[in-house]
Design a protein around this motif. Structure first.
Motif, mmCIF file in Angstrom:
data_model
loop_
_atom_site.group_PDB
_atom_site.id
_atom_site.type_symbol
_atom_site.label_atom_id
_atom_site.label_comp_id
_atom_site.label_asym_id
_atom_site.label_seq_id
_atom_site.Cartn_x
_atom_site.Cartn_y
_atom_site.Cartn_z
ATOM 1 N N MET A 1 23.783 8.676 -5.357
ATOM 2 C CA MET A 1 24.362 7.487 -4.768
ATOM 3 C C MET A 1 23.444 6.989 -3.650
ATOM 4 N N ALA A 2 23.212 5.705 -3.616
ATOM 5 C CA ALA A 2 22.311 5.120 -2.635
ATOM 6 C C ALA A 2 22.885 5.237 -1.224
ATOM 7 N N LYS A 3 21.978 5.473 -0.278
ATOM 8 C CA LYS A 3 22.341 5.476 1.138
ATOM 9 C C LYS A 3 22.242 4.033 1.633
ATOM 10 N N THR A 4 23.056 3.679 2.613
ATOM 11 C CA THR A 4 23.063 2.323 3.145
ATOM 12 C C THR A 4 22.186 2.234 4.392
ATOM 13 N N LEU A 5 21.323 1.224 4.392
ATOM 14 C CA LEU A 5 20.381 1.014 5.489
ATOM 15 C C LEU A 5 20.498 -0.403 6.013
ATOM 16 N N TYR A 6 20.564 -0.534 7.331
ATOM 17 C CA TYR A 6 20.419 -1.832 7.965
ATOM 18 C C TYR A 6 18.950 -1.965 8.327
ATOM 19 N N LEU A 7 18.268 -2.950 7.763
ATOM 20 C CA LEU A 7 16.882 -3.257 8.103
ATOM 21 C C LEU A 7 16.888 -4.463 9.028
ATOM 22 N N ILE A 8 16.478 -4.247 10.262
ATOM 23 C CA ILE A 8 16.427 -5.305 11.270
ATOM 24 C C ILE A 8 14.987 -5.777 11.365
ATOM 25 N N VAL A 9 14.772 -7.083 11.185
ATOM 26 C CA VAL A 9 13.424 -7.644 11.323
ATOM 27 C C VAL A 9 13.421 -8.647 12.470
ATOM 28 N N SER A 10 12.259 -8.772 13.101
ATOM 29 C CA SER A 10 12.104 -9.744 14.182
ATOM 30 C C SER A 10 10.828 -10.531 13.938
ATOM 31 N N GLY A 11 10.454 -11.343 14.896
ATOM 32 C CA GLY A 11 9.312 -12.229 14.733
ATOM 33 C C GLY A 11 7.973 -11.565 14.959
ATOM 34 N N ALA A 12 7.785 -10.386 14.450
ATOM 35 C CA ALA A 12 6.508 -9.672 14.557
ATOM 36 C C ALA A 12 5.817 -9.700 13.203
ATOM 37 N N MET A 13 4.508 -9.821 13.259
ATOM 38 C CA MET A 13 3.720 -9.768 12.033
ATOM 39 C C MET A 13 3.737 -8.340 11.484
ATOM 40 N N ALA A 14 3.692 -8.241 10.201
ATOM 41 C CA ALA A 14 3.608 -6.945 9.538
ATOM 42 C C ALA A 14 2.298 -6.883 8.764
ATOM 43 N N ARG A 15 1.788 -5.682 8.618
ATOM 44 C CA ARG A 15 0.536 -5.491 7.881
ATOM 45 C C ARG A 15 0.719 -5.785 6.399
ATOM 46 N N GLU A 16 1.899 -5.510 5.909
ATOM 47 C CA GLU A 16 2.262 -5.723 4.512
ATOM 48 C C GLU A 16 3.529 -6.579 4.500
ATOM 49 N N PRO A 17 3.811 -7.283 3.421
ATOM 50 C CA PRO A 17 5.047 -8.074 3.376
ATOM 51 C C PRO A 17 6.291 -7.185 3.516
ATOM 52 N N TRP A 30 17.676 3.696 -1.137
ATOM 53 C CA TRP A 30 18.385 3.043 -0.042
ATOM 54 C C TRP A 30 18.974 1.731 -0.535
ATOM 55 N N ARG A 31 20.199 1.447 -0.182
ATOM 56 C CA ARG A 31 20.820 0.124 -0.363
ATOM 57 C C ARG A 31 20.550 -0.611 0.941
ATOM 58 N N VAL A 32 19.761 -1.674 0.888
ATOM 59 C CA VAL A 32 19.254 -2.336 2.082
ATOM 60 C C VAL A 32 20.033 -3.619 2.380
ATOM 61 N N SER A 33 20.509 -3.730 3.623
ATOM 62 C CA SER A 33 21.067 -4.973 4.154
ATOM 63 C C SER A 33 20.092 -5.446 5.222
ATOM 64 N N VAL A 34 19.586 -6.686 5.082
ATOM 65 C CA VAL A 34 18.599 -7.198 6.030
ATOM 66 C C VAL A 34 19.296 -8.077 7.058
ATOM 67 N N LEU A 35 18.987 -7.802 8.321
ATOM 68 C CA LEU A 35 19.468 -8.592 9.445
ATOM 69 C C LEU A 35 18.228 -9.053 10.188
ATOM 70 N N SER A 36 18.264 -10.246 10.724
ATOM 71 C CA SER A 36 17.069 -10.795 11.355
ATOM 72 C C SER A 36 17.391 -11.475 12.673
ATOM 73 N N THR A 37 16.445 -11.397 13.584
ATOM 74 C CA THR A 37 16.513 -12.255 14.762
ATOM 75 C C THR A 37 16.231 -13.675 14.276
ATOM 76 N N PRO A 38 16.625 -14.683 15.034
ATOM 77 C CA PRO A 38 16.314 -16.055 14.610
ATOM 78 C C PRO A 38 14.809 -16.269 14.378
#
Length: 183
Positions: A1-17, A30-38
């Motif tokens: 069964m997949a584990k649940t992950l909150y992935l928080i992203v912000s306005g920082a560049m990443a080396r990879e997409p 992982w079951r991913v839920s993405v949350l983002s800063t504006p």
């Protein structure tokens, strides 16, 4: 069964997409839920992330009684984090949904991995060093940051660090996912 992950992203560049990170996390069950800063929505493609995860990228608080709450997380990954986001989290400045949710998860004891990425000039600011020290002292929080590195860690390194950080298990998060106005 997949584990649940909150992935928080912000306005920082990443080396990879970030979409590659999501795919890698999904491949690691992982079951991913993405949350983002504006500002994060300008750096990472919300439509692509929503397509990958099957749910919209959440940017704002939901109002009581509206929408579905997030599923309870097994872990939180905040990556990549800006200088400003790191300092806000360390000082408990929960002035937006994504950063506020990270702060709230500390109180629930949810294993959290923070991956800052900012310019060396900003990283040398004394407030940043104090913020990293504060965050490293929080129970169940891991900070993955090498000030001498020219680039942030690879997604493979991030995924491995997440697996290690989450091995301790989930804290006292409510089973209904009812974190304030999370949603």
């Amino acid at each position: 069964m997949a584990k649940t992950l909150y992935l928080i992203v912000s306005g920082a560049m990443a080396r990879e997409p970030v979409s590659d990170l999501v795919r890698g996390l999904q491949g690691a069950d992982w079951r991913v839920s993405v949350l983002s800063t504006p500002m994060g929505t300008r750096f990472h493609d919300p439509a692509e992330l929503a397509e990958l995860t099957g749910e919209p990228v959440r940017v704002e608080f939901r109002m009581p009684g509206t929408g579905a709450p997030l599923p309870p997380p097994d872990a939180v990954l905040a990556c990549p984090l800006t200088f400003t986001s790191v300092n806000k989290i360390a000082n408990g400045i929960a002035d937006g949904f994504a950063i506020g949710l990270v702060c709230e998860m500390f109180g629930f004891g949810v294993p959290t991995l923070l991956v800052p990425h900012c310019k060396p000039d900003l990283a040398s600011h004394p407030a940043f060093a104090r913020s990293l020290a504060t965050l490293r002292a929080v129970p169940r929080v891991t900070v993955l940051h090498d000030p001498a590195a020219a680039h942030p860690p690879s997604w493979g390194e991030v995924t491995a660090a997440l697996e290690e950080a989450s091995a301790a298990g989930r804290g006292d998060a409510p089973a209904d996912g009812g974190y304030g106005y999370a949603g």
